[in-house]
Design an enzyme around this catalytic site. Structure first.
Site, PDB file in Angstrom:
ATOM      1  N   ARG A  16      -9.066  16.756  -6.784  1.00  0.00           N
ATOM      2  CA  ARG A  16      -9.388  16.483  -5.368  1.00  0.00           C
ATOM      3  C   ARG A  16     -10.894  16.494  -5.128  1.00  0.00           C
ATOM      4  NH1 ARG A  16      -6.174  18.765   0.035  1.00  0.00           N
ATOM      5  NH2 ARG A  16      -7.321  17.475   1.512  1.00  0.00           N
ATOM      6  N   ARG A  41       2.427  30.659  16.277  1.00  0.00           N
ATOM      7  CA  ARG A  41       2.438  30.742  14.804  1.00  0.00           C
ATOM      8  C   ARG A  41       2.955  29.478  14.113  1.00  0.00           C
ATOM      9  NH1 ARG A  41       5.034  35.569  15.716  1.00  0.00           N
ATOM     10  NH2 ARG A  41       3.570  37.256  16.144  1.00  0.00           N
ATOM     11  N   GLU A  85      -7.598  21.780  -4.166  1.00  0.00           N
ATOM     12  CA  GLU A  85      -8.943  21.414  -4.629  1.00  0.00           C
ATOM     13  C   GLU A  85      -9.460  22.274  -5.778  1.00  0.00           C
ATOM     14  OE1 GLU A  85     -11.264  20.041  -1.370  1.00  0.00           O
ATOM     15  OE2 GLU A  85     -13.079  19.919  -2.571  1.00  0.00           O
ATOM     16  N   LYS A 123      -5.773  19.198   5.570  1.00  0.00           N
ATOM     17  CA  LYS A 123      -6.883  20.054   6.015  1.00  0.00           C
ATOM     18  C   LYS A 123      -7.050  19.885   7.522  1.00  0.00           C
ATOM     19  CE  LYS A 123      -9.766  20.000   1.834  1.00  0.00           C
ATOM     20  NZ  LYS A 123     -11.081  19.615   1.298  1.00  0.00           N
ATOM     21  N   HIS A 182     -21.619   9.886   9.601  1.00  0.00           N
ATOM     22  CA  HIS A 182     -21.049  10.385   8.348  1.00  0.00           C
ATOM     23  C   HIS A 182     -21.012   9.270   7.289  1.00  0.00           C
ATOM     24  CE1 HIS A 182     -18.627  12.892   5.778  1.00  0.00           C
ATOM     25  NE2 HIS A 182     -17.703  11.949   5.703  1.00  0.00           N
ATOM     26  N   HIS A 205     -23.669  15.273   2.890  1.00  0.00           N
ATOM     27  CA  HIS A 205     -23.634  16.379   3.847  1.00  0.00           C
ATOM     28  C   HIS A 205     -25.033  16.950   4.095  1.00  0.00           C
ATOM     29  CE1 HIS A 205     -19.098  17.142   3.113  1.00  0.00           C
ATOM     30  NE2 HIS A 205     -19.288  16.385   4.163  1.00  0.00           N
ATOM     31  N   GLU A 245     -15.657   5.401   3.074  1.00  0.00           N
ATOM     32  CA  GLU A 245     -14.629   6.149   2.318  1.00  0.00           C
ATOM     33  C   GLU A 245     -13.792   5.208   1.445  1.00  0.00           C
ATOM     34  OE1 GLU A 245     -15.007   9.315   2.358  1.00  0.00           O
ATOM     35  OE2 GLU A 245     -16.144   9.563   4.213  1.00  0.00           O
ATOM     36  N   ASN A 248     -15.152  14.043  -3.143  1.00  0.00           N
ATOM     37  CA  ASN A 248     -16.476  14.401  -2.629  1.00  0.00           C
ATOM     38  C   ASN A 248     -17.578  13.475  -3.144  1.00  0.00           C
ATOM     39  OD1 ASN A 248     -15.853  16.679  -1.016  1.00  0.00           O
ATOM     40  ND2 ASN A 248     -15.487  17.846  -2.886  1.00  0.00           N
ATOM     41  N   HIS A 292     -20.605  12.817  -1.154  1.00  0.00           N
ATOM     42  CA  HIS A 292     -20.583  13.761  -0.037  1.00  0.00           C
ATOM     43  C   HIS A 292     -21.527  14.951  -0.204  1.00  0.00           C
ATOM     44  CE1 HIS A 292     -17.270  11.335   1.219  1.00  0.00           C
ATOM     45  NE2 HIS A 292     -17.031  12.074   2.283  1.00  0.00           N
ATOM     46  N   LYS A 296      -5.492   8.502  -1.601  1.00  0.00           N
ATOM     47  CA  LYS A 296      -5.779   9.886  -1.187  1.00  0.00           C
ATOM     48  C   LYS A 296      -4.523  10.763  -1.276  1.00  0.00           C
ATOM     49  CE  LYS A 296      -7.821  13.198   1.783  1.00  0.00           C
ATOM     50  NZ  LYS A 296      -8.595  13.575   2.933  1.00  0.00           N
TER      51      LYS A 296
END
Ligand SMILES: NC(=O)c1ccc[n+]([C@@H]2O[C@H](COP(=O)([O-])OP(=O)(O)OC[C@H]3O[C@@H](n4cnc5c(N)ncnc54)[C@H](O)[C@@H]3O)[C@@H](O)[C@H]2O)c1
Length: 339
Positions: free
Chosen positions: A228, A108, A224, A130, A249, A239, A172, A232, A235, A214
């Site tokens: 935030r 945990r 987000e 994330k 990417h 994507h 990026e 994207n 992106h 960032k």
């Protein structure tokens, strides 16, 4: 080591810029730590990892899956890892995403920290909490938001990073410049990939500047809800392209940024699209590309950022200022076909 502490909603992260991998022992004891890394990074930097307990994974996105988590958990049990153990992810985004996730679910939750070793990892993937894995074709489908205890930056490890991975990182960095930092954009225009590779001081300051962009965005909007989303930029289309074509990417995001800049010109009167396109190609990344717009739009429509008939698209008002804009899907499709 240059130390800064950044507070997030439930935890703080100690960030060490301008540091060396050899200083890891100052942050966590060898007995207490288990390093998770991949074959490429381990082979390239084995001498600096001597004496540390290591779990070495096969490299690549294909291994960012539950089966890898299961095998790490079995190894942690064998190594008698407990809540006093700190997991340290040393690698690119795949390794840090996996490490943060496994550290959050094993018993945990164990403390964890990162030493990002790819440029993309340094300026993007290791930051923001994330963590997670892919499920089949669904990228980052399962995961958790939890901040690392520390981030240690050693830009000298980038010497062994392949050029294609440098370019992925620069996609990026260009994104950050477009949405947040006009001065950074000019710096990118003045230099090139080789220039940053040759000059360690310039590189270290570039990495710190981008990591800080960032971190600050995430601090202001960890979950987000607004700002935030700017991260994207490039992106949404990126994507969709990545899903349909064999692109890295960075390449997919570069094409995405190109079309988003062109769309910004059409919808918002953005006047600097050509500068954006030029800087993208200056760093060896693709810009306008021929692709099946209908097919790609079909995927794009399913994007997470869609809300009924509208989609949150990231556009530019000017260089250094991105905006989250709700664009009707119909209008997007029409403009998209015309580009
Ligand atoms: N958590 C987040 O917020 C976030 C953000 C962006 C991307 N990501 C994730 O990050 C991943 C992409 O990260 P990445 O581009 O770093 O990929 P990666 O971890 O696969 O690394 C790219 C390649 O470079 C190698 N490598 C890394 N450092 C090296 C070094 N110093 N020397 C030699 N080889 C080295 C790796 O072994 C790998 O082959 C994706 O899974 C993506 O989903 C996460």
């Amino acid at each position: 080591m240059k130390h800064k502490r950044y507070q997030f909603s439930t935890a703080a992260t100690d960030v060490y810029f301008d540091a060396s991998l050899l200083q890891l022992g100052k942050l966590v004891g060898k007995q207490q730590a288990i390093i998770i890394t991949d074959d490429h990074v381990y082979k390239a930097h084995a001498s600096r990892l001597k004496g540390w307990n290591c779990i070495v994974l096969k490299p690549g996105e294909a291994y960012k899956v539950q089966a890898t988590i299961d095998s790490i958990i079995e190894q942690l049990i064998t190594m008698e890892a407990d809540r006093k153990t700190t997991l340290v992810g040393i690698g690119g985004g795949v390794i840090t995403d996996i490490t943060g996730y496994v550290a959050s679910v094993y018993m945990r939750g164990l403390p964890f920290g990162f030493v990002p070793t790819s440029l993309l990892g340094m300026v993007d993937a290791s930051i923001g909490g994330k963590n997670g894995i892919d499920v089949g074709v669904y990228k980052n489908m399962v995961g958790i938001i939890r901040q690392p205890q520390f981030l240690l930056y050693d830009v000298s490890v980038l010497k062994t990073l392949p050029d294609a991975e440098w370019r992925n990182g620069f996609a990026e960095i260009i994104k950050h410049a477009c949405i947040k930092d006009a001065a950074l954009f000019s710096l990118l225009e003045k230099n090139g990939l080789a220039g940053f590779q040759k000059n360690k001081k310039l590189l270290a300051s570039l990495v710190e500047r981008n990591a800080t962009i960032k971190i600050k965005v995430v601090q202001r909007d960890e979950f987000e809800k607004g700002e935030r989303r700017l991260l994207n930029y490039g992106h949404t289309l990126g994507h969709a392209l990545e899903n349909q074509y064999e692109l890295s990417h960075g390449q997919a995001v570069a094409i995405g940024m190109t079309y988003a800049a062109a769309l910004s010109a059409k919808l918002n009167g953005f006047k600097q699209a050509e500068r954006v396109v030029k800087v993208i190609s200056q760093y060896g990344l693709p810009t306008y590309a021929s692709f099946d717009k209908q097919k790609v739009f079909a995927v794009l429509k399913m994007d997470k950022k869609r809300e009924r008939k509208d989609i949150h698209y990231i556009l530019l008002e000017k260089i250094g200022k991105g905006v989250v804009q709700s664009v009707p899907l119909q209008q997007l499709e029409k403009n998209f076909q015309a580009l």
